[in-house]
Enzyme design. Structure first.
Site, PDB file in Angstrom:
ATOM      1  N   THR A  78      22.697  61.328 -20.010  1.00  0.00           N
ATOM      2  CA  THR A  78      24.051  61.760 -20.366  1.00  0.00           C
ATOM      3  C   THR A  78      24.172  62.024 -21.861  1.00  0.00           C
ATOM      4  OG1 THR A  78      24.967  59.509 -20.524  1.00  0.00           O
ATOM      5  CG2 THR A  78      25.005  60.583 -18.349  1.00  0.00           C
ATOM      6  N   SER A  79      24.618  61.071 -22.653  1.00  0.00           N
ATOM      7  CA  SER A  79      24.844  61.372 -24.069  1.00  0.00           C
ATOM      8  C   SER A  79      24.427  60.216 -24.961  1.00  0.00           C
ATOM      9  CB  SER A  79      26.317  61.695 -24.321  1.00  0.00           C
ATOM     10  OG  SER A  79      27.133  60.581 -24.043  1.00  0.00           O
ATOM     11  N   ALA A  89      22.323  56.541 -18.908  1.00  0.00           N
ATOM     12  CA  ALA A  89      23.687  56.777 -19.368  1.00  0.00           C
ATOM     13  C   ALA A  89      23.788  56.618 -20.886  1.00  0.00           C
ATOM     14  CB  ALA A  89      24.659  55.857 -18.647  1.00  0.00           C
ATOM     15  N   HIS A  90      25.000  56.713 -21.386  1.00  0.00           N
ATOM     16  CA  HIS A  90      25.280  56.793 -22.820  1.00  0.00           C
ATOM     17  C   HIS A  90      24.762  55.593 -23.604  1.00  0.00           C
ATOM     18  CE1 HIS A  90      28.490  53.714 -22.741  1.00  0.00           C
ATOM     19  NE2 HIS A  90      28.703  54.165 -21.513  1.00  0.00           N
ATOM     20  N   ASP A  91      24.288  55.882 -24.795  1.00  0.00           N
ATOM     21  CA  ASP A  91      23.940  54.862 -25.789  1.00  0.00           C
ATOM     22  C   ASP A  91      22.808  53.943 -25.366  1.00  0.00           C
ATOM     23  OD1 ASP A  91      26.053  55.568 -27.746  1.00  0.00           O
ATOM     24  OD2 ASP A  91      27.387  54.920 -26.137  1.00  0.00           O
TER      25      ASP A  91
END
Length: 218
Positions: A120-121, A138-140
């Site tokens: 994702t980001s 997923a993020h981070d």
């Protein structure tokens, strides 16, 4: 002619090769490249229509040589990567056409992102990462080198996975807090279907829901 080698002609290698072939055919004109399997011992062939070369033949070939490693064993992956790079071959990424990468991710060299995978980001991923089918990051999240995701891994936000960890099929990694990520230690193994709700020490094997250390017999 650029020679692209997929190291490993076993089950995963045979899954990765058509993804690589499709990607390379979209990138190059006909006749500009050849995708081959590379094995360390006992070269035979062909496999699924592709030549099979032993490592020495591949590394001695003239012209540009690129490689990726479709072998789950993280130690073998590291050893092969070091050998091939020292011999002048360069890693390339294998990314399925329907794999999704969103915003501000950093992914190291030699990644394999199989069909139906997602990053994702704001994820940071190290070298020679394997994301098998239907896995997501997923993020981070921060993922180290030579990490393997089996099919269907659900890695939620703010998880840190250290080098050489293996995450089994269908495992779920709970989202961490901004100041307290869930950490999967170096060389740890998360078993098939495990639900990880807290950090896993380096080298440990955890199974179950919630995930707990695997009991040792004797």
């Amino acid at each position: 002619m650029i020679l692209y080698g997929i190291v490993g002609a076993g089950g995963f290698g045979r899954e990765v090769m058509p993804v690589a072939q499709q990607m390379l055919a979209a990138r190059h004109a006909p006749g500009e490249f050849e995708a081959v399997f590379v094995v360390e011992f006992g070269a035979a062939g062909p496999v699924n229509g592709h030549r099979v070369l032993d490592a020495e033949t591949f590394l001695a070939a003239g012209g540009e040589r690129r490689f990726n490693i479709a072998i789950a064993d993280h130690q073998a992956r590291r050893r092969i990567a070091e050998r091939f790079i020292a011999a002048g071959a360069a890693p390339f990424d294998v990314v399925a056409a329907n794999s999704v990468q969103l915003a501000a991710n950093r992914i190291g060299e030699g990644a394999i992102l199989c069909p139906f995978t997602t990053v994702t980001s704001n994820a940071t991923i190290g070298r020679f990462f394997h994301a098998n089918i239907y896995s997501y990051v997923a993020h981070d999240c921060v993922i180290g080198d030579f990490v393997t995701f089996a099919p269907g891994v659900m890695c939620n936000g703010r998880v840190r996975i250290e080098d050489h960890a293996y995450i089994g099929t269908g495992a779920v990694l709970r989202e961490g807090a901004p100041d307290r990520p869930v950490v999967i230690g170096a060389g740890a193994v998360v078993g098939m279907g495990a639900v990880v709700t807290k950090s896993v020490p380096p080298g440990a094997t955890v199974v179950g829901n919630p995930a707990a250390p695997l009991a040792r017999k004797g």
